[in-house]
Design a protein around this motif. Sequence first.
Motif, short mmCIF file in Angstrom:
data_model
loop_
_atom_site.label_atom_id
_atom_site.label_comp_id
_atom_site.label_asym_id
_atom_site.label_seq_id
_atom_site.Cartn_x
_atom_site.Cartn_y
_atom_site.Cartn_z
N PRO A 43 -0.86 11.38 5.50
CA PRO A 43 0.38 10.95 6.14
C PRO A 43 1.59 11.29 5.27
N ALA A 44 2.70 11.55 5.93
CA ALA A 44 3.92 11.88 5.21
C ALA A 44 4.42 10.66 4.43
N PRO A 45 5.02 10.87 3.26
CA PRO A 45 5.57 9.74 2.51
C PRO A 45 6.78 9.15 3.20
N SER A 46 7.03 7.88 2.94
CA SER A 46 8.22 7.20 3.45
C SER A 46 9.04 6.74 2.25
N PRO A 47 10.27 7.20 2.11
CA PRO A 47 11.08 6.89 0.93
C PRO A 47 11.21 5.38 0.71
N GLY A 48 11.11 4.97 -0.55
CA GLY A 48 11.33 3.58 -0.91
C GLY A 48 10.07 2.75 -1.06
N TRP A 49 8.93 3.27 -0.57
CA TRP A 49 7.68 2.51 -0.65
C TRP A 49 6.90 2.94 -1.90
N SER A 50 6.15 2.02 -2.51
CA SER A 50 5.26 2.35 -3.61
C SER A 50 4.19 1.27 -3.73
N VAL A 51 3.12 1.59 -4.44
CA VAL A 51 2.02 0.66 -4.66
C VAL A 51 1.98 0.33 -6.15
N LEU A 52 2.01 -0.96 -6.46
CA LEU A 52 2.06 -1.40 -7.86
C LEU A 52 0.68 -1.79 -8.35
N LEU A 53 0.20 -1.07 -9.37
CA LEU A 53 -1.01 -1.41 -10.09
C LEU A 53 -0.64 -1.85 -11.50
N VAL A 54 -1.33 -2.85 -12.01
CA VAL A 54 -1.15 -3.29 -13.39
C VAL A 54 -2.53 -3.36 -14.02
N MET A 55 -2.74 -2.55 -15.07
CA MET A 55 -4.04 -2.49 -15.74
C MET A 55 -5.17 -2.24 -14.74
N GLY A 56 -4.91 -1.35 -13.78
CA GLY A 56 -5.93 -0.97 -12.83
C GLY A 56 -6.20 -1.95 -11.71
N LYS A 57 -5.41 -3.03 -11.62
CA LYS A 57 -5.58 -4.01 -10.54
C LYS A 57 -4.39 -3.94 -9.60
N LEU A 58 -4.67 -4.15 -8.32
CA LEU A 58 -3.64 -4.07 -7.29
C LEU A 58 -2.82 -5.35 -7.26
N HIS A 59 -1.50 -5.21 -7.40
CA HIS A 59 -0.62 -6.37 -7.41
C HIS A 59 0.27 -6.46 -6.17
N ALA A 60 0.81 -5.34 -5.72
CA ALA A 60 1.81 -5.44 -4.64
C ALA A 60 2.02 -4.09 -3.98
N ILE A 61 2.56 -4.16 -2.75
CA ILE A 61 3.15 -3.01 -2.08
C ILE A 61 4.65 -3.27 -2.09
N LEU A 62 5.40 -2.33 -2.69
CA LEU A 62 6.83 -2.51 -2.88
C LEU A 62 7.62 -1.67 -1.88
N GLN A 63 8.81 -2.18 -1.53
CA GLN A 63 9.68 -1.47 -0.61
C GLN A 63 11.12 -1.66 -1.01
N SER A 64 11.92 -0.61 -0.90
CA SER A 64 13.36 -0.72 -1.08
C SER A 64 14.04 0.03 0.06
N GLN A 65 15.25 -0.39 0.38
CA GLN A 65 16.00 0.23 1.46
C GLN A 65 17.43 0.48 1.01
N ALA A 66 17.98 1.60 1.45
CA ALA A 66 19.39 1.92 1.22
C ALA A 66 19.77 1.83 -0.26
N GLY A 67 18.87 2.32 -1.13
CA GLY A 67 19.17 2.35 -2.54
C GLY A 67 19.00 1.04 -3.26
N ALA A 68 18.56 -0.01 -2.57
CA ALA A 68 18.37 -1.31 -3.22
C ALA A 68 17.13 -1.29 -4.10
N ALA A 69 17.08 -2.21 -5.06
CA ALA A 69 15.90 -2.33 -5.92
C ALA A 69 14.70 -2.78 -5.09
N PRO A 70 13.50 -2.30 -5.42
CA PRO A 70 12.32 -2.67 -4.63
C PRO A 70 12.00 -4.15 -4.68
N THR A 71 11.50 -4.66 -3.58
CA THR A 71 10.95 -6.02 -3.53
C THR A 71 9.54 -5.93 -2.97
N ALA A 72 8.78 -6.99 -3.11
CA ALA A 72 7.37 -6.97 -2.69
C ALA A 72 7.28 -7.18 -1.19
#
Length: 260
Positions: free
Chosen positions: A165-194
Amino acid sequence: MPRMLDVSDDVRAEIGDEEADRLLGGDNAPGQYDCTSCRTPGDTEREPTSTVLFVGEETAVLAFAHATCIPSQVVPVSEEQLQGAVRSITGEGGEQVGVRTEVPLHAELGVTSGLVMVGGEIQPALVVEPLAPIARPGTGGSEDVFLELLTEQGFAPVGSIDRVPAPSPGWSVLLVMGKLHAILQSQAGAAPTAWWQAHQAMQVADEWRAAVNKTQRVLVFAAPVGTIGAQPREDLLREALDRAAAAGRLVGTSMPLAGT
């Protein structure tokens, strides 16, 4: 009062011996905190606590976690992600963590990790499915608009799982030490939130972690409640995804990896 803190060698190297000693002595460490991993309260005076340092290109933010959740560590993130990601994980700034924007904050989402074959290559994937129908906030209606809301936020209909699937700007997947913590999203240049936050850091299979370390991206598919279900094997998960795609009940996007 001395704190029950663990400051790893990596964290100490970043913050310096003087600051590390002040933390351990209780000068700069909080008494109570919200764990960066499981989001439940912690107390540095009563329970072992890990120091977690989120490091961007120019700034760094120190957070705290139960030692039973994650060890003390340095987590590299992009400067753009730093403030929003840490605020979402730690709950600073009064922001609620959960499904953001148009999706109700009380919505509960099930997230499953698995490997899928796409275009002859194994790809790490997450499958998101709500535990109840999602109505548009303020409507009071019974119509499930989960897929509609996601397409408004950049997901695209998936008719067949034969290409990434094509990427969607602003989305990312947060891993910490190999464990899944969050799916992050930002819009209109704002800082990402969970957009989605794990109640407790999610363990993923070694094969999934190896695949995501190779691709540095995650395929994220979403379907309405009751479409995919809990599948005990990846072949059954793939079959459920194929059925959902054929029925027009699947959307997806690809997201870059954040963290480690």
